[in-house]
Design a protein around this motif. Structure first.
Motif, PDB file in Angstrom:
ATOM      1  N   PHE A  40      46.157  42.485  43.224  1.00  0.00           N
ATOM      2  CA  PHE A  40      44.718  42.279  43.283  1.00  0.00           C
ATOM      3  C   PHE A  40      44.097  43.120  42.180  1.00  0.00           C
ATOM      4  O   PHE A  40      44.700  44.082  41.699  1.00  0.00           O
ATOM      5  CB  PHE A  40      44.157  42.759  44.634  1.00  0.00           C
ATOM      6  CG  PHE A  40      44.008  41.690  45.661  1.00  0.00           C
ATOM      7  CD1 PHE A  40      45.129  41.086  46.213  1.00  0.00           C
ATOM      8  CD2 PHE A  40      42.757  41.298  46.103  1.00  0.00           C
ATOM      9  CE1 PHE A  40      44.999  40.101  47.183  1.00  0.00           C
ATOM     10  CE2 PHE A  40      42.613  40.318  47.073  1.00  0.00           C
ATOM     11  CZ  PHE A  40      43.731  39.723  47.610  1.00  0.00           C
ATOM     12  N   ARG A  41      42.893  42.798  41.811  1.00  0.00           N
ATOM     13  CA  ARG A  41      42.144  43.667  40.916  1.00  0.00           C
ATOM     14  C   ARG A  41      40.713  43.797  41.409  1.00  0.00           C
ATOM     15  O   ARG A  41      40.181  42.910  42.082  1.00  0.00           O
ATOM     16  CB  ARG A  41      42.174  43.166  39.472  1.00  0.00           C
ATOM     17  CG  ARG A  41      41.489  41.841  39.213  1.00  0.00           C
ATOM     18  CD  ARG A  41      41.737  41.410  37.759  1.00  0.00           C
ATOM     19  NE  ARG A  41      41.087  40.140  37.445  1.00  0.00           N
ATOM     20  CZ  ARG A  41      41.248  39.492  36.286  1.00  0.00           C
ATOM     21  NH1 ARG A  41      42.056  40.003  35.347  1.00  0.00           N
ATOM     22  NH2 ARG A  41      40.626  38.357  36.071  1.00  0.00           N
ATOM     23  N   GLU A  42      40.125  44.923  41.065  1.00  0.00           N
ATOM     24  CA  GLU A  42      38.775  45.204  41.544  1.00  0.00           C
ATOM     25  C   GLU A  42      37.950  45.847  40.446  1.00  0.00           C
ATOM     26  O   GLU A  42      38.397  46.799  39.801  1.00  0.00           O
ATOM     27  CB  GLU A  42      38.835  46.129  42.762  1.00  0.00           C
ATOM     28  CG  GLU A  42      37.477  46.435  43.362  1.00  0.00           C
ATOM     29  CD  GLU A  42      37.606  47.284  44.620  1.00  0.00           C
ATOM     30  OE1 GLU A  42      38.542  48.098  44.702  1.00  0.00           O
ATOM     31  OE2 GLU A  42      36.741  47.126  45.509  1.00  0.00           O
ATOM     32  N   ARG A  48      36.885  41.941  45.262  1.00  0.00           N
ATOM     33  CA  ARG A  48      38.276  42.006  44.845  1.00  0.00           C
ATOM     34  C   ARG A  48      38.809  40.611  44.588  1.00  0.00           C
ATOM     35  O   ARG A  48      38.479  39.674  45.317  1.00  0.00           O
ATOM     36  CB  ARG A  48      39.119  42.686  45.928  1.00  0.00           C
ATOM     37  CG  ARG A  48      38.980  44.191  45.960  1.00  0.00           C
ATOM     38  CD  ARG A  48      39.756  44.772  47.127  1.00  0.00           C
ATOM     39  NE  ARG A  48      39.760  46.227  47.097  1.00  0.00           N
ATOM     40  CZ  ARG A  48      40.227  47.000  48.063  1.00  0.00           C
ATOM     41  NH1 ARG A  48      40.743  46.436  49.149  1.00  0.00           N
ATOM     42  NH2 ARG A  48      40.196  48.306  47.961  1.00  0.00           N
ATOM     43  N   TRP A 117      48.367  48.438  50.548  1.00  0.00           N
ATOM     44  CA  TRP A 117      47.842  48.533  49.190  1.00  0.00           C
ATOM     45  C   TRP A 117      48.394  49.792  48.537  1.00  0.00           C
ATOM     46  O   TRP A 117      48.520  50.842  49.178  1.00  0.00           O
ATOM     47  CB  TRP A 117      46.321  48.642  49.215  1.00  0.00           C
ATOM     48  CG  TRP A 117      45.617  47.426  49.752  1.00  0.00           C
ATOM     49  CD1 TRP A 117      45.571  47.014  51.059  1.00  0.00           C
ATOM     50  CD2 TRP A 117      44.851  46.492  49.011  1.00  0.00           C
ATOM     51  NE1 TRP A 117      44.826  45.872  51.159  1.00  0.00           N
ATOM     52  CE2 TRP A 117      44.362  45.535  49.921  1.00  0.00           C
ATOM     53  CE3 TRP A 117      44.508  46.364  47.665  1.00  0.00           C
ATOM     54  CZ2 TRP A 117      43.570  44.456  49.525  1.00  0.00           C
ATOM     55  CZ3 TRP A 117      43.715  45.297  47.274  1.00  0.00           C
ATOM     56  CH2 TRP A 117      43.258  44.350  48.204  1.00  0.00           C
TER      57      TRP A 117
END
Length: 127
Positions: A40-42, A48, A117
């Motif tokens: 994932f990226r935020e 997200r 995570w």
């Protein structure tokens, strides 16, 4: 239980490449081979985004439309490691990237809801 640790983030110019690594530590009684692993990226202030996922059963891969053709996910079972090769990086790719798992064998990419995570690794792309 699975603990995930990312590395490989950094500063790169637009058009450049980075390879992120995610090392998984799995509780006794389970093996890395059982779990699909994803990224994932935020970006601060934004939702997200699921970037990619690789299943454990047959290595099927999934990508967000925004990264298809530029990012490649792979896994090394012997090293309990998943990689995200990121090429042709754009300023819009800048984010904190998290390694994740929902403790399932296959990727439910359309409804990806990870339960574990990593701590995240920062990717910065300069224009």
């Amino acid at each position: 239980e699975v603990q995930l640790a990312e590395s490989g983030g950094g500063l790169v110019q637009a058009g450049g490449s980075l390879r992120l690594s995610c090392v998984a530590t799995v509780a006794s009684g389970s093996t890395f081979d059982e779990y699909a692993i994803g990224w994932f990226r935020e970006v601060l202030g934004k939702e997200r985004e699921a970037v990619s996922c690789i299943s454990s059963s047959d290595g099927t891969t999934y990508y967000a439309d925004s990264v298809k053709g530029r990012f490649t996910i792979s896994r090394d079972h012997a090293k309990n490691t998943v990689y995200l090769q990121m090429n042709s990086l754009k300023p819009g790719d800048a984010a904190v990237y998290y390694c994740v798992t929902d403790l399932q064998e296959n990727c439910d990419f359309s409804a990806y809801d990870p339960v574990s995570w990593g701590q995240g690794t920062q990717v910065t792309v300069s224009a």
